[in-house]
Design an enzyme around this catalytic site. Structure first.
Site, PDB file in Angstrom:
ATOM      1  N   ASN A 156       0.976  -1.291  -0.050  1.00  0.00           N
ATOM      2  CA  ASN A 156      -0.027  -0.103   0.021  1.00  0.00           C
ATOM      3  C   ASN A 156       0.950   1.200   0.139  1.00  0.00           C
ATOM      4  O   ASN A 156       2.152   1.193  -0.020  1.00  0.00           O
ATOM      5  CB  ASN A 156      -0.975  -0.036   1.255  1.00  0.00           C
ATOM      6  CG  ASN A 156      -1.983   0.648   1.025  1.00  0.00           C
ATOM      7  OD1 ASN A 156      -2.354   1.460   0.114  1.00  0.00           O
ATOM      8  ND2 ASN A 156      -2.975   0.531   1.803  1.00  0.00           N
ATOM      9  N   PHE A 157       0.225   2.492   0.006  1.00  0.00           N
ATOM     10  CA  PHE A 157       0.762   3.674  -0.261  1.00  0.00           C
ATOM     11  C   PHE A 157       2.153   3.883  -1.180  1.00  0.00           C
ATOM     12  O   PHE A 157       2.896   4.444  -0.863  1.00  0.00           O
ATOM     13  CB  PHE A 157       1.548   3.969   1.018  1.00  0.00           C
ATOM     14  CG  PHE A 157       0.160   3.655   2.405  1.00  0.00           C
ATOM     15  CD1 PHE A 157      -1.047   4.862   2.299  1.00  0.00           C
ATOM     16  CD2 PHE A 157       0.162   2.832   3.270  1.00  0.00           C
ATOM     17  CE1 PHE A 157      -2.020   4.728   3.183  1.00  0.00           C
ATOM     18  CE2 PHE A 157      -0.956   2.677   4.194  1.00  0.00           C
ATOM     19  CZ  PHE A 157      -2.039   3.628   4.033  1.00  0.00           C
ATOM     20  N   LEU A 158       1.990   3.285  -2.273  1.00  0.00           N
ATOM     21  CA  LEU A 158       3.089   3.428  -3.120  1.00  0.00           C
ATOM     22  C   LEU A 158       2.633   5.272  -3.808  1.00  0.00           C
ATOM     23  O   LEU A 158       1.652   5.312  -4.327  1.00  0.00           O
ATOM     24  CB  LEU A 158       2.715   2.449  -4.460  1.00  0.00           C
ATOM     25  CG  LEU A 158       3.406   2.988  -5.826  1.00  0.00           C
ATOM     26  CD1 LEU A 158       5.099   2.981  -5.448  1.00  0.00           C
ATOM     27  CD2 LEU A 158       3.237   1.808  -6.829  1.00  0.00           C
ATOM     28  N   THR A 160      -4.278  -3.437  -4.086  1.00  0.00           N
ATOM     29  CA  THR A 160      -5.417  -2.977  -4.751  1.00  0.00           C
ATOM     30  C   THR A 160      -4.923  -1.582  -5.587  1.00  0.00           C
ATOM     31  O   THR A 160      -4.038  -0.924  -5.061  1.00  0.00           O
ATOM     32  CB  THR A 160      -6.599  -2.645  -3.900  1.00  0.00           C
ATOM     33  OG1 THR A 160      -6.223  -1.595  -2.746  1.00  0.00           O
ATOM     34  CG2 THR A 160      -7.261  -3.917  -3.156  1.00  0.00           C
ATOM     35  N   LEU A 163      -6.683  -0.901   2.977  1.00  0.00           N
ATOM     36  CA  LEU A 163      -6.903   0.346   3.453  1.00  0.00           C
ATOM     37  C   LEU A 163      -6.630   1.425   2.519  1.00  0.00           C
ATOM     38  O   LEU A 163      -5.605   1.006   1.643  1.00  0.00           O
ATOM     39  CB  LEU A 163      -6.046   0.472   4.856  1.00  0.00           C
ATOM     40  CG  LEU A 163      -6.582  -0.338   6.021  1.00  0.00           C
ATOM     41  CD1 LEU A 163      -5.407  -0.158   7.271  1.00  0.00           C
ATOM     42  CD2 LEU A 163      -7.992  -0.327   6.491  1.00  0.00           C
TER      43      LEU A 163
HETATM   44  S1  MYA Z   1      -2.230   1.583  -5.314  1.00  0.00           S
HETATM   45  C1  MYA Z   1      -1.966   3.540  -5.009  1.00  0.00           C
HETATM   46  C2  MYA Z   1      -1.102   4.024  -5.912  1.00  0.00           C
HETATM   47  N1  MYA Z   1      -0.657   5.382  -5.854  1.00  0.00           N
HETATM   48  C3  MYA Z   1      -1.165   6.499  -6.213  1.00  0.00           C
HETATM   49  O1  MYA Z   1      -1.933   6.319  -7.311  1.00  0.00           O
HETATM   50  C4  MYA Z   1      -0.604   7.822  -5.961  1.00  0.00           C
HETATM   51  C5  MYA Z   1      -0.685   8.809  -7.056  1.00  0.00           C
HETATM   52  N2  MYA Z   1       0.195   8.502  -8.045  1.00  0.00           N
HETATM   53  C6  MYA Z   1       1.444   8.049  -7.706  1.00  0.00           C
HETATM   54  O2  MYA Z   1       2.317   8.451  -6.871  1.00  0.00           O
HETATM   55  C7  MYA Z   1       2.229   7.532  -9.203  1.00  0.00           C
HETATM   56  O3  MYA Z   1       1.436   7.689 -10.241  1.00  0.00           O
HETATM   57  C8  MYA Z   1       2.676   5.876  -8.939  1.00  0.00           C
HETATM   58  C9  MYA Z   1       3.200   5.760 -10.401  1.00  0.00           C
HETATM   59  C10 MYA Z   1       3.425   6.070  -7.833  1.00  0.00           C
HETATM   60  C11 MYA Z   1       1.474   5.365  -8.831  1.00  0.00           C
HETATM   61  N3  MYA Z   1       0.496  -0.156  -8.805  1.00  0.00           N
HETATM   62  O4  MYA Z   1       7.221   5.503 -11.902  1.00  0.00           O
HETATM   63  P1  MYA Z   1       6.590   5.333 -13.342  1.00  0.00           P
HETATM   64  C12 MYA Z   1       3.150   1.037 -13.121  1.00  0.00           C
HETATM   65  C13 MYA Z   1       1.327  -0.421  -9.536  1.00  0.00           C
HETATM   66  O5  MYA Z   1       7.193   5.867 -14.497  1.00  0.00           O
HETATM   67  P2  MYA Z   1       4.463   7.207 -12.023  1.00  0.00           P
HETATM   68  C14 MYA Z   1      -0.997   1.143  -4.049  1.00  0.00           C
HETATM   69  O6  MYA Z   1      -0.405   1.765  -3.389  1.00  0.00           O
HETATM   70  C15 MYA Z   1       2.870   1.433 -14.586  1.00  0.00           C
HETATM   71  O7  MYA Z   1       1.618   0.843 -14.944  1.00  0.00           O
HETATM   72  N4  MYA Z   1       1.890  -0.091 -10.593  1.00  0.00           N
HETATM   73  O8  MYA Z   1       4.855   5.945 -12.840  1.00  0.00           O
HETATM   74  C16 MYA Z   1      -0.830  -0.309  -4.537  1.00  0.00           C
HETATM   75  C17 MYA Z   1       4.006   1.296 -15.167  1.00  0.00           C
HETATM   76  O9  MYA Z   1       4.252   0.016 -15.338  1.00  0.00           O
HETATM   77  P3  MYA Z   1       4.318  -0.674 -16.942  1.00  0.00           P
HETATM   78  C18 MYA Z   1       1.480   0.938 -11.093  1.00  0.00           C
HETATM   79  O10 MYA Z   1       3.340   7.487 -12.427  1.00  0.00           O
HETATM   80  C19 MYA Z   1       0.720  -0.456  -4.932  1.00  0.00           C
HETATM   81  C20 MYA Z   1       5.026   2.051 -14.063  1.00  0.00           C
HETATM   82  O11 MYA Z   1       4.172   2.061 -12.919  1.00  0.00           O
HETATM   83  C21 MYA Z   1       0.573   1.784 -10.388  1.00  0.00           C
HETATM   84  O12 MYA Z   1       5.544   7.975 -11.826  1.00  0.00           O
HETATM   85  C22 MYA Z   1       1.205  -2.010  -5.413  1.00  0.00           C
HETATM   86  C23 MYA Z   1       5.126   3.396 -14.617  1.00  0.00           C
HETATM   87  O13 MYA Z   1       6.070   3.901 -13.456  1.00  0.00           O
HETATM   88  C24 MYA Z   1       0.077   1.275  -9.336  1.00  0.00           C
HETATM   89  N5  MYA Z   1      -0.780   2.058  -8.649  1.00  0.00           N
HETATM   90  O14 MYA Z   1       4.419   6.120 -10.596  1.00  0.00           O
HETATM   91  C25 MYA Z   1       2.186  -1.839  -6.199  1.00  0.00           C
HETATM   92  N6  MYA Z   1       0.378   3.130 -11.199  1.00  0.00           N
HETATM   93  O15 MYA Z   1       5.106  -0.033 -17.784  1.00  0.00           O
HETATM   94  C26 MYA Z   1       2.572  -3.323  -6.657  1.00  0.00           C
HETATM   95  C27 MYA Z   1       1.432   2.686 -12.224  1.00  0.00           C
HETATM   96  O16 MYA Z   1       4.677  -1.784 -16.822  1.00  0.00           O
HETATM   97  C28 MYA Z   1       3.214  -4.161  -5.679  1.00  0.00           C
HETATM   98  N7  MYA Z   1       2.062   1.743 -12.135  1.00  0.00           N
HETATM   99  O17 MYA Z   1       2.735  -0.551 -17.277  1.00  0.00           O
HETATM  100  C29 MYA Z   1       3.552  -5.436  -6.143  1.00  0.00           C
HETATM  101  C30 MYA Z   1       3.998  -6.250  -5.004  1.00  0.00           C
HETATM  102  C31 MYA Z   1       5.368  -6.154  -4.437  1.00  0.00           C
HETATM  103  C32 MYA Z   1       5.711  -7.099  -3.247  1.00  0.00           C
HETATM  104  C33 MYA Z   1       6.057  -8.428  -3.553  1.00  0.00           C
HETATM  105  C34 MYA Z   1       6.461  -9.218  -2.252  1.00  0.00           C
HETATM  106  C35 MYA Z   1       6.428 -10.814  -2.663  1.00  0.00           C
END
Ligand code: MYA
Length: 476
Positions: free
Chosen positions: A225-227, A261, A476
C-alpha cells in the site's frame, strides 16, 4: 432515417474497432509488469484447474538479490521510521500532497498520521518494509512504498510460496495449527539480509513472524500500500524501482506472494469491485461537487431523503472492547472463510485492526442482553479526503465500511446502525465496496454507485478471477 441508422452503425463499429485497439495496446504496453510474475491481461485465468492454482515463480531464496536496487543518482533509499514524529509527518505530507486523487482531481486521500501508524504497524510489521526515497542533497522525502504481513486464503488454498501446507483452516480453529506451522521456504532456509553497498542502510534481520504475538510464522503474503511518487517526479520509472526493492526486502524475509489494490488496470486483476457512497451530509456533498442534486429534487427534499435516526436502533449495540477480541476474532474468521479471497486474523491482529481508535477505526458489537454473548460486529474506518480548490470546505470526512459478521442481527440493521453512528460522528459520507455481503444491503440503504473501480491484485499467484461478492478482503 435509413442513413442515420447507417451512420450510427458505422460510428458504433469504428468505436468498437478503436476499443479493440485500445484493449490490445493496454494488453501490450507494460514494460515493467510484463517482467513480473503476474498473469498477462490476455491470459485466460478462468480456465485454470485447481492443480494449476499457485505460485507463478517458485521461491528461490538463494537467488534473492543481496544489494538494494540502484536509484537514479540524485536519490537515496531511506526507511521511514513511523515511531519518529518528524518522519511520520514527512510521510503524511508526501501523501497529503501527492497520493491518490479521484478521476476529476477534485479530491485527494488525506490519511492521518494515527491512521498511517495503524495501517503500517500491525503485529509482525517490519520497519524495513516502510521504504522511502529521499533527494540526497536536500533529504526531502519524495517517494514511498509500504507493506505489512498477512495471512491470506484464495480459492481454498493458503496463498504462500510452499505448497506444503495449503488447506483452509477448519472453521472451529480460525488461527489453525496448519496456518501457524507453515514456513515459507526462504524463511526456513534462513536467508540472510544484507544492507549491501552504497547508499542503503536497511537492516534486514531474518526473524520470520517472530513479532506476530501468538507464535509461529503465520505470514503468507504481504499487503502492499501507499505507493507514491512526488508529482514532480512522475513518469520517470521510479515506481518499478520501488516495487522491485520492496519485493527484494520481502523475499529476504521468506515471503514470495503479495496482494494489493489499485484504481488502475494492470496485469491482471484477480477481482474488480466498485465503490458505493451513502450521503450523510448531502448539502456539503453537493456544495463540494461530490454529488449532484438529482433532477426535480430540492435541497430540502434531498436532506430529508438521507435523514437518519439520531441513535442506533439495535438493542445491545456497544463499542467493541479488548475483552471481546478472542471470541470476535474467531467469529470473524469463520465468517471470512465463506469468501473465495479473504484473510484469517490472529487474535493479536484482530486486536490491532478492530479495537476502536479515535479518528481511525470504529468497531461495535451487539451483545445479547440475556446471554451476554456477542452475536454481531460491524466496523468502519475514517479516511478523509482533501477537497481541492474549494474555498468553503477543505476536508471531506469519509467513513469506509470495514469488517463485520452477523449471526443474529440482519446485516441491513447492522449497516443502518453504522450509518447512524457515522453520521453522529460527523462523517459526510459512508463508502463501501460491493464486496463481502454488501451489495444487496447497499441498494436498500440509498447508497449510490460511484464512478470509482477498485482492482484487487495478487503478486506471484495464479488463480481464476474472483467475483466481487466473493471478496472478503478489505485493504486500507
Ligand atoms: S495503489 C496507490 C498508488 N498510488 C497512487 O495512485 C498515488 C498517485 N500516483 C503516484 O504516486 C504515481 O503515479 C505512481 C506511479 C507511484 C502510482 N500500482 O514511476 P512510473 C506502473 C502498480 O514511471 P509514476 C498502491 O499503493 C505503470 O503501469 N503499478 O510511474 C498499491 C508502469 O508500469 P508498466 C503501477 O506515475 C501499490 C509503471 O508503474 C501503479 O511516476 C502496489 C510506471 O512507473 C500502481 N498503482 O508512478 C504496487 N501505477 O510500464 C505493486 C502505475 O509495466 C506491488 N504503475 O505499465 C507488487 C508486489 C510487491 C511485493 C511483492 C512481495 C512478494
Amino acid at each position: 432515417m435509413g442513413s442515420d441508422k447507417e451512420d450510427l452503425k458505422e460510428a458504433l463499429s469504428s468505436l468498437s474497432v478503436r476499443q479493440q485497439r485500445k484493449n490490445a495496446d493496454e494488453a501490450e504496453k507494460h514494460a515493467f509488469w510484463d517482467t513480473q510474475p503476474v498473469p498477462a491481461l490476455s491470459d485466460d485465468t478462468d480456465s485454470l484447474s485447481d492443480t494449476q492454482i499457485g505460485p507463478i515463480d517458485p521461491a528461490e531464496p538463494d537467488k534473492v538479490r543481496k544489494q538494494p536496487y540502484n536509484l537514479p543518482d540524485m536519490f537515496q533509499w531511506s526507511d521511514v521510521n513511523l515511531d519518529r514524529d518528524e518522519e511520520a509527518q514527512e510521510l503524511y505530507t508526501l501523501l497529503h500532497e501527492n497520493y491518490v486523487e479521484d478521476g476529476d482531481n477534485m479530491f485527494r486521500f488525506d490519511y492521518s498520521i494515527p491512521f498511517l501508524r495503524w495501517a503500517m504497524q500491525p503485529p509482525g510489521f517490519r520497519p524495513q518494509w516502510h521504504i522511502g526515497v529521499r533527494v540526497t542533497q536536500t533529504q526531502k522525502l519524495v517517494a514511498f512504498i509500504g507493506a505489512t504481513p498477512a495471512e491470506l486464503y484464495c480459492h481454498g488454498a493458503r496463498v504462500q510460496a510452499s505448497a506444503a501446507v495449503s488447506a483452509l483452516p477448519s472453521p472451529s480453529s480460525p488461527s489453525s495449527s496448519a496456518a501457524e506451522s507453515a514456513q515459507p521456504a526462504a524463511a526456513a532456509a534462513g536467508e540472510e539480509g544484507s544492507s549491501g553497498e552504497g547508499d542503503a542502510e536497511p537492516s534486514e534481520e531474518v526473524v520470520p513472524g517472530g513479532e506476530a504475538g501468538d507464535g509461529g510464522n503465520r505470514d503468507s503474503v504481504v499487503e502492499v500500500n501507499f505507493l507514491c511518487v512526488h508529482k514532480k517526479l512522475r513518469s520517470k520509472r521510479l515506481a518499478p524501482v520501488l516495487i522491485r526493492e520492496l519485493t527484494r526486502r520481502v523475499n529476504i524475509c521468506g515471503i514470495f506472494q503479495a496482494c494489493y489494490t489499485a484504481g488502475v488496470v494492470l496485469p491482471k486483476p484477480v477481482a474488480r469491485s466498485r465503490y458505493y457512497h451513502r450521503s450523510l451530509n448531502p448539502k456539503k456533498l453537493i456544495e463540494v461537487g461530490f454529488s449532484r442534486l438529482a433532477p426535480r429534487m430540492t435541497m430540502v427534499r434531498t436532506i430529508k431523503l438521507y435523514a437518519l435516526p439520531d441513535a442506533p436502533q439495535t438493542r445491545g449495540l456497544r463499542p467493541l472492547k479488548d475483552a471481546d477480541c478472542e471470541i470476535c476474532c474467531k467469529m470473524l474468521n469463520e465468517h471470512l472463510l465463506r469468501f473465495t479471497l479473504a484473510p484469517q486474523l490472529s487474535i493479536a491482529e484482530f486486536r490491532h485492526w478492530m479495537v476502536p481508535r479515535a479518528g481511525v477505526v470504529h468497531s461495535y458489537v451487539i451483545e445479547d442482553s440475556s446471554t451476554k454473548q456477542v452475536t454481531d460486529m460491524i466496523s468502519f474506518y475514517a479516511l478523509p479526503s482533501s477537497i481541492l480548490g474549494n474555498d468553503k470546505h477543505r476536508t471531506l470526512r469519509a467513513a469506509y465500511c470495514y469488517y463485520y459478521f452477523a449471526t443474529k442481527t440482519p446485516l441491513l440493521a447492522l449497516m443502518t446502525d453504522a450509518l447512524i453512528l457515522a453520521k453522529r460522528q460527523d462523517f459526510d459520507v459512508f463508502n463501501a465496496l460491493d464486496i463481502l455481503d454488501n451489495e444487496p444491503v447497499l441498494k436498500e440503504l440509498k447508497f449510490g454507485i460511484g464512478d470509482g473501480h477498485l482492482q484487487y491484485y495478487m503478486y506471484n499467484w495464479r488463480c481464476p478471477t474472483v467475483k466481487s461478492s466473493q471478496v472478503g478482503l478489505v485493504l486500507l
